[in-house]
Enzyme design. Structure first.
Site: not given
Lengths: 337, 337
Positions: B12-13, B16, B166, B193, B195, B284
């Protein structure tokens, strides 16, 4: 919080990544940029330290001393640092490095063998250099043992002692235990050198600082053995965010990272399963190839061999042990089948 | 210590990273291996969630629903999970995903907009699915605000709420503050979650677990937006070393990582200066290109723009703000010159 002093190791630990093929031009460019960005210590040596250029450890493109001289010419206020592993490097090499402009030496020994650093630390101090002890594979000894050996280095005149996580094997609690004990008993500064095999290099460095370490290592673009070291540009960004003073300009370091990525980095330093297993097992990356050969010969999993070698605390030079360990694992499998 | 449940997000991630070009064959292979390795949750969706395949977010090679069906066929005891961002995905998409075999949904909202998740969480529960709330950009709100929004999701019937970093912007203390407060006030499970833009994804996940999170995310080979997520194989190795139970077989995950590296990973997920600045600024990755365009147009440093945008807590869709910020920085420079 005290000022934190960073030693940039890309031009030494990163030497492994480029098979010791740094040129004077590269060393000069990178050193000049590091100096202008405010990095206080810049280590320039063969990956295995002074005298490392050899059949056994890999020949350098250019002699250590030439690279040190090139760096010293443009170092400005930064101090050129060399690594010396007694047995590979000698007092003679140290004096040559000093004459070429090195003003700091890190005398590196296995964590249980600090006694071999005495003569080198004393010589460095007599030359007027800063002399740091560098206890390699510190994960493999108890905090008490690390302290005992650090105290030896202090007694020889070392200005600081580094806890060195050579295999990238330490958990945050391992760093905390060791730095905390050293901080409670040493009168000199404490340093920490990380590898990123478990993806903990930045975090472990933060733990070291929190426990009183004032000297840390970084490498631009993570250039270093195994999964690389603590990525300098990331560390500087994180310390900036935390308000911890390094005296280093973030944007200049970012620009240098872009240059190194474009011009020097042979492949991105992400964490492969090979380097991960090294950190998980706690063994040097030099064991990986031997373990795979033995695994194929005996018909066992190379990862089991590496984990067992880690438990046995093998050190560099004990590669002969590998086949014995492989055979023992094969026998146990037969026994349990 | 409670059992820790990992959700694998590479499908899913990581979408990208491959420009949403996963094939059914790839999804089927990776899901089967993950299931056999014991990974309890496997997220399969367009990178921007159900319905993400579009001109704005990038078209998928194959329809989400086809990929979910392919995964569900081989998932064994693992649960296929989907991401749903209300506004991009709809109740209709959720029902389609359920019919294709998804049994878990993570309803993702900006950290201050949990109220838009009500209908989706309630529908998922009515379908008999597990429903988790997913508070994106949690670094940009105070711990108290994150708690307020998490309590809303709990009140809608969520089985767990995730603190979602995120932009990879959280320091360990940011994770600690938020998870600790949620753990003290929620009656449901808490997830985290990460990053890796600041190289802290593994360490922050350890902090989250220490503070009571029982649901964590990982991605094989770090496949994910920005600098990628918490590298699954590294996390499993570290948790093994710490004696924290995940039910996942390390060697099987290592083998899968080798497969993904050889067959799927388009480029190693190391930390570039671009992704580092995203994490440093807390914005982002979609802002990066716009910031560089504005920087060139106005003649300022793109990094200054990104840092300023981070301070303003801009969210996706506010790209128009960028040129205004750039002009403001340019005026300040003139003013101070």
């Amino acid at each position: 919080m005290s000022q934190i002093y960073l030693t940039e190791v890309a031009l030494r630990d990163g030497s492994h990544v480029v098979a010791h093929q740094f040129s004077s031009e590269q060393v000069r460019y990178v050193t000049k940029q590091l100096s202008e960005a405010g990095v206080p210590y810049i280590e320039v040596t063969h990956g295995d330290g002074l005298g490392g250029s050899s059949l056994q450890y890999g020949f350098s493109k250019e002699h250590d001393i030439a690279l040190i001289r090139a760096a010293a010419e443009v170092a400005g206020d930064s101090k050129i640092t060399v690594l010396l592993i007694p047995g590979i490097g000698t007092i003679h090499h140290l004096k040559e490095a000093y004459e070429a402009g090195a003003r700091v030496v890190r005398v590196a020994t296995h964590v249980t063998e600090a006694d071999v650093s005495k003569q080198h630390i004393e010589t460095a101090k007599a030359l007027g250099m800063e002399a740091f002890g560098f206890l390699m594979m510190s994960h493999s000894a108890s905090p008490e043992k690390v302290l005992e050996q650090a105290l030896l280095m202090e007694s020889y005149g070392a200005d600081a002692v580094y806890v060195t996580d050579s295999a990238g094997a330490m958990l945050p609690s391992d760093v905390q235990n060791r730095i905390r004990l050293l901080r409670a008993h040493l009168n000199i500064e404490i340093g920490f050198h990380a590898h990123n095999n478990l993806s903990l290099a930045v975090a472990n460095t933060l733990v070291a600082i929190q426990e009183g370490a004032t000297r840390i290592d970084g490498s631009i673009c993570c250039l270093g053995a195994g999964a690389g070291n603590t990525q300098t540009e990331v560390l500087v960004a994180v310390l900036n965010r935390m308000g911890i003073e390094t005296g280093i300009d973030l944007y200049q370091i970012l620009d240098l990272a872009d240059y190194v990525r474009a011009n020097i980095l042979p492949h991105p330093q992400d964490i492969t399963t090979g380097s991960l297993v090294m950190g998980y097992a706690g063994v040097y990356s030099s064991f990986l190839r031997h373990a795979h050969i033995a695994a194929e010969k005996v018909g066992v999993d190379a990862r089991d061999i590496l984990v067992e070698l880690g438990k046995l605390n093998v050190v560099g030079g004990q590669e002969d042990t590998i086949i014995e360990v492989a055979q023992k694992i094969a026998q146990q499998k037969v026994g349990s089948a």
